[in-house]
Design a protein around this motif. Structure first.
Motif, PDB file in Angstrom:
ATOM      1  N   CYS A 130      42.927  38.200  39.858  1.00 49.16           N
ATOM      2  CA  CYS A 130      44.179  38.659  40.474  1.00 49.16           C
ATOM      3  C   CYS A 130      44.423  37.896  41.770  1.00 49.16           C
ATOM      4  O   CYS A 130      44.395  38.455  42.876  1.00 49.16           O
ATOM      5  CB  CYS A 130      44.152  40.153  40.729  1.00 49.16           C
ATOM      6  SG  CYS A 130      43.944  41.083  39.216  1.00 49.16           S
ATOM      7  N   GLY A 132      46.947  36.155  43.173  1.00 45.50           N
ATOM      8  CA  GLY A 132      48.165  35.918  43.952  1.00 45.50           C
ATOM      9  C   GLY A 132      48.422  34.416  43.990  1.00 45.50           C
ATOM     10  O   GLY A 132      48.390  33.742  42.955  1.00 45.50           O
ATOM     11  N   VAL A 179      45.276  40.367  33.372  1.00 41.86           N
ATOM     12  CA  VAL A 179      43.835  40.644  33.256  1.00 41.86           C
ATOM     13  C   VAL A 179      43.561  41.896  32.425  1.00 41.86           C
ATOM     14  O   VAL A 179      42.422  42.130  32.020  1.00 41.86           O
ATOM     15  CB  VAL A 179      43.135  40.768  34.639  1.00 41.86           C
ATOM     16  CG1 VAL A 179      43.262  39.490  35.436  1.00 41.86           C
ATOM     17  CG2 VAL A 179      43.643  41.973  35.427  1.00 41.86           C
ATOM     18  N   HIS A 198      40.519  42.725  47.100  1.00 39.38           N
ATOM     19  CA  HIS A 198      41.578  43.720  47.039  1.00 39.38           C
ATOM     20  C   HIS A 198      42.325  43.740  45.711  1.00 39.38           C
ATOM     21  O   HIS A 198      43.556  43.710  45.672  1.00 39.38           O
ATOM     22  CB  HIS A 198      42.530  43.551  48.228  1.00 39.38           C
ATOM     23  CG  HIS A 198      41.840  43.853  49.510  1.00 39.38           C
ATOM     24  ND1 HIS A 198      42.334  43.489  50.742  1.00 39.38           N
ATOM     25  CD2 HIS A 198      40.666  44.477  49.762  1.00 39.38           C
ATOM     26  CE1 HIS A 198      41.491  43.887  51.678  1.00 39.38           C
ATOM     27  NE2 HIS A 198      40.466  44.476  51.111  1.00 39.38           N
TER      28      HIS A 198
HETATM   29  C1  LIG Z   1      46.859  43.314  45.907  1.00 43.18           C
HETATM   30  S1  LIG Z   1      47.189  41.713  45.298  1.00 43.18           S
HETATM   31  C2  LIG Z   1      45.732  40.857  45.762  1.00 43.18           C
HETATM   32  C3  LIG Z   1      45.975  39.394  45.799  1.00 43.18           C
HETATM   33  C4  LIG Z   1      44.896  38.582  46.538  1.00 43.18           C
HETATM   34  N1  LIG Z   1      43.625  38.746  45.895  1.00 43.18           N
HETATM   35  C5  LIG Z   1      44.841  38.982  47.972  1.00 43.18           C
HETATM   36  O1  LIG Z   1      43.863  39.541  48.426  1.00 43.18           O
HETATM   37  O2  LIG Z   1      45.828  38.748  48.662  1.00 43.18           O
HETATM   38  C6  LIG Z   1      47.046  41.897  43.625  1.00 43.18           C
HETATM   39  C7  LIG Z   1      47.514  40.715  42.796  1.00 43.18           C
HETATM   40  O3  LIG Z   1      47.275  41.080  41.452  1.00 43.18           O
HETATM   41  C8  LIG Z   1      48.341  40.622  40.670  1.00 43.18           C
HETATM   42  N2  LIG Z   1      48.351  41.412  39.443  1.00 43.18           N
HETATM   43  C9  LIG Z   1      48.882  42.658  39.265  1.00 43.18           C
HETATM   44  N3  LIG Z   1      48.687  43.067  38.005  1.00 43.18           N
HETATM   45  C10 LIG Z   1      48.026  42.076  37.363  1.00 43.18           C
HETATM   46  C11 LIG Z   1      47.550  41.912  36.037  1.00 43.18           C
HETATM   47  N4  LIG Z   1      47.715  42.882  35.128  1.00 43.18           N
HETATM   48  N5  LIG Z   1      46.919  40.769  35.725  1.00 43.18           N
HETATM   49  C12 LIG Z   1      46.740  39.801  36.662  1.00 43.18           C
HETATM   50  N6  LIG Z   1      47.171  39.899  37.926  1.00 43.18           N
HETATM   51  C13 LIG Z   1      47.806  41.016  38.275  1.00 43.18           C
HETATM   52  C14 LIG Z   1      49.545  40.805  41.534  1.00 43.18           C
HETATM   53  O4  LIG Z   1      50.610  40.004  41.064  1.00 43.18           O
HETATM   54  C15 LIG Z   1      48.992  40.388  42.893  1.00 43.18           C
HETATM   55  O5  LIG Z   1      49.162  39.021  43.087  1.00 43.18           O
END
Ligand SMILES: C[S@@+](CC[C@H](N)C(=O)[O-])C[C@H]1O[C@@H](n2cnc3c(N)ncnc32)[C@H](O)[C@@H]1O
Length: 401
Positions: A130, A132, A179, A198
């Motif tokens: 995940c 970003g 994911v 996160h």
């Molecule tokens: C809270 S952010 C954390 C991003 C990064 N790790 C950070 O600390 O800034 C969560 C990320 O997960 C992505 N995300 C949400 N649902 C997801 C999924 N089902 N599969 C993959 N990524 C996902 C969102 O688009 C976002 O970019």
């Protein structure tokens, strides 16, 4: 270093007992109750909270365990000891400041704290979960001079992140991947090391389950335990399920949200905005109870930042419309707004009971994840990776088989 597993098993068991025992006090939300269900059994506790001045209240919000007046009624010292966790050891020199380019200040500091605790092994394939825009993946790649893959669901973030990685000449490959979809499993093998900073509820839950199946090493800072498809928490570990069943301890999604309801790092204008919104909501609550002739809470949908009406009256009219409520012509807006202010001061004080159980609940949730991985044959360290002022979600699990 983390403590011995047997110590953490005791910690998990004792936290379950305390959280279960004190559920009647930490579960009810003062916001929803004009008279808290526990206030009758603990009138002096409620009174001592109401009597706190603003400064003392703020101090206890930030640090509920130190010089806490609740210690007369609640197991403050034991809770404080149970949430005490070591800082995980970091390796290597500080990261160059110029790598912070294009990363928000606070996020960069979190990455700075996360990366030296990743303990990357030679020969493994590195994966950010995940990702970003892949800020963490880019930093890991530069720091270790290795390829890092990143999984991200949103195409636009993958696109922008990939462009950024190429511009900076880093060996990062962002892949658009949900994911939660079955296809995500192919990214994890016994030789994969996954970094997740996160990742919310089900997103890191999925990582834990896949890693347990595949044997991938994981460095995880979990977040937003309540972002989950289940309405009720299903412990990850057998041990968690047994303890919860033995103590009649079950958690709703709302309870899980309590573990992350902290505002220590919110900017001042956001906190002020939130406070005004709460005053208005409580003022509307008093109004709706009178209009409906029913002394019961009525949930009102939340409004995104910047969408809040300009005045209390407009807010009430909006909320009434949403709830299909006809307001009388002669509402004393000033009086209800004042009642909202009075309730806000009271709620903030009574909330201190929940503050006290917030971190214990979070630690319990992370211990449950730790147990799940240990049962799958992992060696797991649990500790903090940065100060709480940088992010209250500062717990890290470092697991490898
Ligand atoms: C809270 S952010 C954390 C991003 C990064 N790790 C950070 O600390 O800034 C969560 C990320 O997960 C992505 N995300 C949400 N649902 C997801 C999924 N089902 N599969 C993959 N990524 C996902 C969102 O688009 C976002 O970019």
């Amino acid at each position: 270093m983390s403590e011995s597993p047997s110590h953490d098993v005791d910690r998990f068991a004792r936290l379950t007992e305390l959280l279960a025992e004190w559920q009647p006090l930490w579960r009810p939300m003062p916001f929803q109750h004009r008279r808290l269900p526990w206030a009758q059994a603990y009138p002096e506790l409620a009174e001592s909270l109401r009597a706190l001045d603003d400064d003392e209240c703020l101090r206890l919000q930030a640090d509920p365990f130190t010089d806490c007046p609740l210690a007369e009624w609640l197991p403050v010292a034991e809770l404080a000891a149970l949430v005490e966790l070591p800082e995980l050891a970091a390796e290597g020199p500080d990261l160059p400041a110029q790598w912070a380019e294009q990363v928000g200040g606070r996020k960069w500091q979190q990455i700075e704290a996360f990366v030296p605790r990743m303990a990357a092994q030679p020969g493994t394939s590195l994966l950010e979960w995940c990702a970003g825009k892949g800020h963490l993946a880019r930093t890991l790649s530069r720091h270790l001079d290795r390829e890092v893959a990143g999984l991200e669901w949103q195409a636009a973030l993958c696109h922008d992140g990939q462009a950024l990685a190429e511009r900076q000449g880093t060996q990062v490959r962002l892949a658009q991947q949900d994911v939660l979809a079955p296809g995500a499993a192919r990214w994890l093998t016994a030789d994969t090391q996954v970094a997740a900073l996160h990742a919310c509820g089900d997103l890191h839950g999925r990582l834990i389950e896949l890693a347990a199946e595949q044997g991938s090493a994981v460095t995880l800072a979990p977040c937003c335990y309540h972002r989950t498809a289940r309405t009720h928490y299903h412990p990850f570990s057998q041990c968690g399920r047994e303890l919860a069943a033995a103590h009649g301890f079950s958690l709703s999604r709302e309870d899980l949200a309590m573990a992350v309801q902290e505002t220590v790092t919110a900017p001042r204008h956001v906190r002020r905005h939130r406070e005004r919104a709460n005053v208005w909501r409580l003022g509307f609550d008093a109004l709706q109870r009178q209009v409906r002739g029913l002394d019961a809470y009525l949930p009102v949908p939340s409004l995104a930042y910047g969408r809040m009406p300009d005045s209390f009256e407009e807010f009430c009219r909006w909320a009434a419309e949403r709830k299909g409520l006809v307001l009388p012509a002669d509402v004393d807006w000033h009086a209800f707004e004042q009642e909202g202010q009075r309730r806000q001061a009271e709620v903030t004080r009574l909330e201190l009971v929940r503050h006290l159980f917030r971190r214990p609940l979070e630690v319990w949730l992370v211990l449950d994840r730790q147990r799940r991985l240990e049962a799958a044959g992992f060696r797991v360290e649990l500790g903090t990776f940065c100060d709480r002022e940088l992010t209250p979600r500062n717990l890290m699990l470092r697991a490898s088989r």
